[in-house]
Motif scaffolding. Structure first.
Motif, mmCIF file in Angstrom:
data_model
loop_
_atom_site.group_PDB
_atom_site.id
_atom_site.type_symbol
_atom_site.label_atom_id
_atom_site.label_comp_id
_atom_site.label_asym_id
_atom_site.label_seq_id
_atom_site.Cartn_x
_atom_site.Cartn_y
_atom_site.Cartn_z
ATOM 1 N N GLU A 6 0.850 -1.203 0.000
ATOM 2 C CA GLU A 6 0.000 0.000 0.000
ATOM 3 C C GLU A 6 0.875 1.240 0.000
ATOM 4 O O GLU A 6 0.647 2.221 -0.707
ATOM 5 C CB GLU A 6 -0.883 -0.046 1.255
ATOM 6 N N MET A 7 1.973 1.173 0.750
ATOM 7 C CA MET A 7 2.838 2.356 0.847
ATOM 8 C C MET A 7 3.580 2.581 -0.476
ATOM 9 O O MET A 7 3.634 3.720 -0.980
ATOM 10 C CB MET A 7 3.845 2.117 1.962
ATOM 11 N N ALA A 8 4.081 1.500 -1.070
ATOM 12 C CA ALA A 8 4.866 1.681 -2.305
ATOM 13 C C ALA A 8 3.969 2.256 -3.408
ATOM 14 O O ALA A 8 4.303 3.270 -4.031
ATOM 15 C CB ALA A 8 5.464 0.339 -2.748
ATOM 16 N N ILE A 9 2.809 1.639 -3.612
ATOM 17 C CA ILE A 9 1.957 2.117 -4.708
ATOM 18 C C ILE A 9 1.393 3.497 -4.342
ATOM 19 O O ILE A 9 1.314 4.399 -5.194
ATOM 20 C CB ILE A 9 0.819 1.106 -4.967
ATOM 21 N N GLY A 10 1.085 3.706 -3.072
ATOM 22 C CA GLY A 10 0.547 5.015 -2.670
ATOM 23 C C GLY A 10 1.526 6.129 -3.017
ATOM 24 O O GLY A 10 1.175 7.127 -3.656
ATOM 25 N N PHE A 11 2.784 5.919 -2.651
ATOM 26 C CA PHE A 11 3.748 6.992 -2.931
ATOM 27 C C PHE A 11 4.019 7.107 -4.421
ATOM 28 O O PHE A 11 4.259 8.212 -4.941
ATOM 29 C CB PHE A 11 5.054 6.729 -2.168
ATOM 30 N N ALA A 12 3.948 5.989 -5.144
ATOM 31 C CA ALA A 12 4.142 6.106 -6.601
ATOM 32 C C ALA A 12 3.035 6.982 -7.190
ATOM 33 O O ALA A 12 3.300 7.873 -8.023
ATOM 34 C CB ALA A 12 4.122 4.715 -7.237
ATOM 35 N N LEU A 13 1.826 6.785 -6.702
ATOM 36 C CA LEU A 13 0.721 7.629 -7.211
ATOM 37 C C LEU A 13 0.946 9.078 -6.818
ATOM 38 O O LEU A 13 0.763 9.997 -7.636
ATOM 39 C CB LEU A 13 -0.617 7.127 -6.629
ATOM 40 N N VAL A 14 1.391 9.303 -5.583
ATOM 41 C CA VAL A 14 1.607 10.698 -5.153
ATOM 42 C C VAL A 14 2.655 11.345 -6.052
ATOM 43 O O VAL A 14 2.504 12.484 -6.504
ATOM 44 C CB VAL A 14 2.043 10.705 -3.664
ATOM 45 N N VAL A 15 3.723 10.598 -6.379
ATOM 46 C CA VAL A 15 4.778 11.170 -7.250
ATOM 47 C C VAL A 15 4.199 11.477 -8.626
ATOM 48 O O VAL A 15 4.390 12.579 -9.177
ATOM 49 C CB VAL A 15 5.965 10.180 -7.367
ATOM 50 N N ALA A 16 3.448 10.520 -9.169
ATOM 51 C CA ALA A 16 2.899 10.743 -10.527
ATOM 52 C C ALA A 16 1.985 11.963 -10.521
ATOM 53 O O ALA A 16 2.057 12.825 -11.409
ATOM 54 C CB ALA A 16 2.135 9.499 -10.978
ATOM 55 N N LEU A 17 1.169 12.077 -9.489
ATOM 56 C CA LEU A 17 0.217 13.198 -9.440
ATOM 57 C C LEU A 17 0.968 14.513 -9.271
ATOM 58 O O LEU A 17 0.705 15.503 -9.947
ATOM 59 C CB LEU A 17 -0.722 12.975 -8.241
ATOM 60 N N TYR A 18 1.997 14.498 -8.387
ATOM 61 C CA TYR A 18 2.730 15.751 -8.151
ATOM 62 C C TYR A 18 3.469 16.169 -9.402
ATOM 63 O O TYR A 18 3.560 17.356 -9.722
ATOM 64 C CB TYR A 18 3.713 15.567 -6.993
ATOM 65 N N ARG A 19 3.977 15.191 -10.165
ATOM 66 C CA ARG A 19 4.701 15.601 -11.380
ATOM 67 C C ARG A 19 3.741 16.237 -12.365
ATOM 68 O O ARG A 19 4.049 17.230 -13.011
ATOM 69 C CB ARG A 19 5.374 14.380 -12.022
ATOM 70 N N LYS A 20 2.533 15.725 -12.398
ATOM 71 C CA LYS A 20 1.587 16.256 -13.402
ATOM 72 C C LYS A 20 1.023 17.591 -12.942
ATOM 73 O O LYS A 20 0.852 18.508 -13.740
ATOM 74 C CB LYS A 20 0.453 15.214 -13.544
#
Lengths: 309, 111, 301, 307, 101
Positions: free
Chosen positions: E73-87
């Motif tokens: 949950e933590m790995a995918i959660g932070f991956a989503l946060v990174v993707a969203l922040y980059r966009k």
């Protein structure tokens, strides 16, 4: 606690050298050979501030800031060009013994005011406004900005890395904007101090790079003129770092120095090669040029910018 | 129970020693300024620090979880014999595919 | 009984710290420098203790004062798992190597906290670089320890020492000690893996440290060297096993040997940029430890 | 005696759990959560589950360090210099929390709980091992595949640098034959992947990017044949891995923007070569794939920056 | 008696986690709340395994699986946060309300 002081008096004197014009080689020789002296990595770990050579007027405020960052008890000693290293070494040891036995420390040279007034300002009295605003505890907080390597727009930290930074050539002041530890923008504020030909000797240049590669012992051996005993020196410098047409890359230059030759190639505006480099790479790149070559290249690039292109 | 006592003892002892020995004298403003070789910073050093290998950190969490599975396997390995070797071979094979993918996508460096 | 043992471990830790500091000051002799006498470490520590401790502008004060304490406590916990004599350890944990693994993880956090809390640029860069390198180093460490646990059929260090009665793990699993040395260099902030320090960031996480704080950090770093060397001696060199001499003496000798090895490796191998070391760790050392585990598995069957 | 210790640890865990949402500094918040996990692990040790306890400390120490790094990276006011208060629907969440605690607490107190403690002295770690290799082998392997999926998902979602160039540049797979036009659908002009306010926008027109285009083409050509066996250009000595940076900053003054690209050449073949789209600032970054014979090409960087 | 203490503590942790997950605006703090809830669940599993199930191996396996869930949950959660922040440089839940409109 007098037994602690007598014990401390016997220790090696912790010294932070601020190297001025003309004394780079002597200071390095001093620390490599004189017994009882220890070069501190930062002024916080030092008790004596060794001001070697003459410091130009524009670098004086930086010297005052540096002097005030030494913890008490502290003392400053000046080392002019004419004085032999044995005499200065004796003076340093003697100054350290005085300090160890409780000699008075030197007061601050700068007034005791925070960079921005903050006590009692703002709703919570720490000088900040809302989440990111104001100057909490005296300084503003960094703001986000575009990144040149990785599309994440995170905080850009801007600071002037001063003339007496241990990892830069003495005298070189850079205004760096960092994202994380990657340099995003770099401007030269002051050129490195002029050093005599002796500072460009291959052994001393190689010793500076070895010290940046974490090999204290091997660097001292090089400064004393022996071959370094260390492994993976060539492999540790990244291939292609600081590659200029005609000057090879940092590895080639280090190889040349280790085998005693002085590489001829001069970089074209090295300061513009810094953005995009990680901190360790940038320090290796700057150290991979002899001080004289680097100073000439930076001066030449600075004149170029004054004349409108 | 004695394990917790030992841990609490060592941690308490170390914390007391550190708290007792260190008395931070109130530093004047120029003494407290951060060290930049004589230079001055514009802002606090605390910032939204761009941790460049962030993808490596995420892949590392998943890799770390595999270790948790491998510890019990190590205990029963000899008694289970070749079956355990085959199974762990499969487990590690699956995970080295993730390693290869990460390597090919170039995440194991400063982004 | 265990209070006596705890006191023994504490005394052993103190002696080890002093020995490690003396090894640090003896190493220049190999490179033509001056060899320092046994009193040199005490003098340098006294020099640190008589000086003030400067505070930075807006530090995280609690974490800054306590980071050296956690570092020291983790070294002591790591050492108390190591069996001092055959079948006798301060902490008879059935999962000894997992305890050491969590000590490693917490040490990486402690060094990160030590760099984060002064709120200064160079320590911050040191903290983040170390976090980036400290995390992947835990993987080879676990592979190597798991490989050592295979013949012992248990995760407890006492069982691992007993399994080395006929032949040491150094002989059965030759790649184990070198890989574990890489882990040791990372935990004790030395040489090629000292990314929390170094001249290129003016001392790294201890760039703003002075006085008692710096003294505690250096002592804690040496305590971790002792704990790491004792564990490496127990896992790879048979710990207290050995003819003639009693167990603890053997363990002390082997620990001193590993400490000397670590200090030497720290001084003789160059440190590359963190990005390349990350590459080396993930693309070279990890597959190597995979292979090491596979070979050890077959040998243990 | 152990009950007392369990009560103390439980209180400590709950207190640190509550502190997580009370402190201002994000680093303190994540390490408070780690202390809460360590309290749980301590209780596990006391309830004769040594492996689960110590594994929790190990796993959570790593996770909380990564959490601290990511919290500091993405949250405003990272170090709590100003008071932190980012809450919404506060009353609702307090109510939900209390109701959850009351409901579960009531369930615990009212139901008669089974009472068969674990036999002391059983080798629980070996039992877990036999369980993993025996009846629950399917769970063991599924967990492995799930972790693989997690790794791939994390890389795909968060990594910008991909084999086919930057993720937010509409990177596209190489052509079918070496040097040919890139395959796959060409994203529409100025496509949705433009950045927000400060970003470098979508595709710069080919005009002043020609130097990089021909480089790009050559890259792509090289890339496609080197693609099938992974990194053809990968030199074994683990050369410098930093990629050639892509200069996307728009608000740089022209005098500075002309970047001595040549220093960025040959930067470790480990990285995927840049499928360079010239950003609107006339950046040109000659970062040919750094295979061992790249040194002779360093000169090419110069001829291109006459813009 | 011990099981009751442990389960009460677990429900307290779960309550605090639920409060955190619902009240925090920032993604990362929201994930802290989720981790705290999973911590409560882990504590309950350890309690039941040790006092209620008589040390059944499946209990420990479930604890390991909960830890795996936390990691994933933590790995995918932070991956989503990174993707969203980059966009979109969005780091609070309010910033991504596009579906509502």
């Amino acid at each position: 606690m007098s037994w602690l002081r007598t014990l401390a008096a016997g220790a090696a004197a912790p010294i932070y050298p601020s190297i001025g014009a003309g004394m780079l080689a002597e200071v390095e020789q001093l620390f490599a050979s004189a017994p009882g002296l220890r070069r501190a990595a930062s002024p916080r770990d030092a008790a004596l501030l060794l001001v070697a050579g003459d410091i130009p007027a524009e670098a004086r405020p930086a010297l005052d800031r540096l002097h005030d960052q030494l913890p008490h008890p502290r003392r400053t000693l000046a080392w002019k060009a004419g004085e032999p290293s044995t005499q200065i070494s004796a003076r340093l040891n003697e100054a350290w013994r005085d300090l160890a036995h409780g000699a008075p420390s030197e007061p601050d040279r700068l007034p005791d005011e925070p960079p921005n007034p903050w006590r009692g300002i703002g709703p919570h009295g720490q000088g900040g406004k809302g989440m990111m605003g104001g100057t909490p505890r005296g300084r503003p907080m960094a703001m986000t900005g575009a990144d040149i390597r990785d599309g994440l727009e995170l905080d850009r930290y801007t600071a002037r890395v001063g003339p007496f930074a241990p990892m830069l050539p003495p005298g070189l002041t850079l205004e760096l904007t960092l994202q994380g530890d990657v340099i995003v923008e770099a401007h030269v504020l002051s050129l490195p101090f002029p050093q005599p030909e002796e500072a460009d000797l291959p052994a001393l240049c190689a010793a500076r790079m070895l010290r940046l590669l974490g090999l204290e012992g091997a660097a001292d051996r090089m400064t004393r003129g022996h071959a370094p005993r260390a492994a993976w020196i060539r492999g540790a410098v990244p291939a292609g770092l600081g590659a200029w047409p005609g000057a090879g890359d940092a590895r080639d230059r280090l190889d040349a120095w280790l085998s005693g030759r002085q590489e001829g190639g001069a970089p074209r505006d090295p300061a513009r090669a810094l953005p995009g480099l990680e901190w360790h790479e940038a320090t290796l790149l700057l150290a991979s040029f002899a001080p004289g070559t680097l100073r000439r290249a930076l001066a030449e690039a600075q004149d170029l910018q004054e004349i409108p292109a | 129970m004695d394990a917790l006592l030992i841990i609490a003892a060592w941690t308490g002892l170390a914390a007391l020693a550190a708290w007792g020995m260190q008395r931070q004298a109130g530093a004047t403003a120029p003494l407290a300024a951060p060290f930049l070789g004589g230079g001055t910073p514009d802002t606090h050093a605390w910032q939204r620090y761009h941790f460049r290998p962030y993808t490596m950190a995420l892949v590392f969490i998943a890799f770390e979880m595999e270790m948790m599975f491998m510890y019990p396997w190590a205990v029963v390995f000899v008694r289970e014999g070749a079956k355990a070797l085959a199974e762990m071979g499969m487990f590690l094979g699956i995970l080295s595919v993730g390693l290869l993918y990460g390597w090919r996508e170039g995440i194991f460096r400063w982004q | 009984m265990s209070v006596l043992l705890a006191a023994g471990v504490l005394v052993a830790l103190a002696l080890g710290i002093w020995l490690g500091a003396w090894f640090d000051r003896l190493a220049p002799a190999l490179e033509g420098g001056r060899a320092a006498g046994p009193m040199a470490p005490l003098r340098d520590w006294a020099a640190l203790l008589i000086r003030d401790q400067a505070e930075t502008e807006a530090p995280d004060r609690m974490n800054r004062l306590l980071a050296p304490a956690w570092y020291l406590a983790l070294a002591a916990i790591g050492l108390s798992v190591v069996p001092v004599a055959e079948g006798l350890a301060l902490w008879h944990s059935p999962v000894g190597i997992v305890v050491w693994g969590s000590c490693e993880a917490l040490i990486v956090i402690t060094v990160f906290l030590h760099g984060w809390s002064p709120n200064a640029p160079f320590p911050l860069i040191g903290a983040y670089r170390y976090a980036a390198i400290g995390l992947p180093v835990m993987l080879p460490s676990m592979f190597v320890l798991i490989a050592a646990a295979l013949p012992a059929e248990s995760l407890s260090l006492i069982a691992i020492v007993d399994s080395q009665r006929d032949s040491w793990n150094l002989v059965r699993q030759p790649l184990g000690l070198p890989l574990f040395l890489v882990v040791g260099l990372t935990l004790t902030l030395r040489g090629p893996l000292d990314f929390a320090g170094g001249v290129d960031i003016a001392g790294g996480t201890s760039a703003e440290e002075s006085g008692a704080g710096l003294f505690l950090w250096q002592v804690a770093r040496l305590a971790t060297l002792v704990a790491f060397s004792a564990l490496a001696a127990a896992v790879f060199l048979g710990g207290p096993l050995g003819p003639l001499l009693p167990g603890p003496v053997w363990l002390a000798l082997k620990t001193a040997l590993v400490m000397a090895l670590t200090v030497l490796a720290g001084r003789l191998i160059a440190r590359t940029t963190p990005s390349r070391m990350l590459h080396v760790l993930w693309v070279w050392l990890l597959p190597l430890s995979f292979a090491h585990l596979a070979v050890s598995g077959m040998v243990a069957l | 005696m152990t009950d007392l210790a369990i009560i103390l640890l439980a209180l400590f865990g709950v207190w640190t759990g509550w502190r997580v949402f009370r402190v201002d500094s994000m680093v303190r918040a994540s390490f408070a959560l780690m202390l809460s996990f360590i309290a749980t692990a301590g209780i596990g040790l006391l309830l004769s589950a040594p492996y689960i306890g110590v594994a929790t400390v190990f796993m959570m120490a790593v996770e909380m360090l990564v959490m601290a790094i990511f919290m500091v990276m993405f949250m405003m006011n990272p170090a709590g210099l100003n008071p932190m208060s980012m809450v919404h629907q506060h009353r609702l969440s307090i109510g939900a929390g209390v109701v959850a605690f009351a409901g579960l607490g009531a369930a615990v107190l009212l139901s008669d709980l089974p009472d068969s403690p674990v036999a002391p002295g059983t080798d629980v770690v070996a039992q877990l091992g036999f369980e993993l290799l025996g009846p629950s082998m399917l769970i063991f392997e599924t967990a492995g595949v799930t972790l693989l999926a997690t790794m791939l998902g994390a890389v795909i979602l968060s990594s910008r640098q991909g084999r086919f160039g930057m993720a937010d540049h509409g990177s596209r797979p190489p052509g079918l034959e070496p040097g040919g036009a890139p395959a796959g659908r060409r994203p529409e002009k100025g496509g949705g992947h433009g950045h927000g306010h400060g970003g470098h926008g979508g595709h710069g027109d080919g005009g002043h990017g020609r130097a990089s285009d021909d480089h790009g083409g050559e890259h792509r050509g090289h890339m496609s044949d080197g693609d099938h066996e992974g990194h053809a250009g990968y030199s074994p000595d683990g050369a410098m891995g930093a990629p050639g940076p892509e200069h996307g900053a728009t608000h740089r003054t022209p005098a500075k923007s002309e970047h001595g690209g040549e220093h960025r050449t040959a930067h470790g073949p480990g990285h995927a070569p840049q499928d360079q789209k010239a950003a609107d600032a006339p950046q040109e970054d000659a970062a040919p794939n750094a295979d061992p014979h790249a040194h002779h090409r360093k000169g090419t960087g110069h001829d291109g920056d006459d813009t | 008696m011990t099981l009751i203490i442990v389960l009460l503590a677990a429900s307290a942790l779960f309550g605090i986690g639920l409060y955190g997950a619902l009240s925090q605006q920032s993604f990362v703090m929201l994930m802290m709340g989720l981790e705290l809830m999973l911590n409560g669940a882990l504590l309950a599993i350890i309690g039941f395994w040790s006092r209620g199930l008589g040390g059944m191996p499946e209990g420990q396996l479930l604890a390991i699986i909960v830890m795996a869930v936390m990691a994933i949950e933590m790995a995918i959660g932070f991956a989503l946060v990174v993707a969203l922040y980059r966009k979109r440089q969005a780091d609070v839940t309010e910033a991504i309300g596009t579906l509502k409109r």
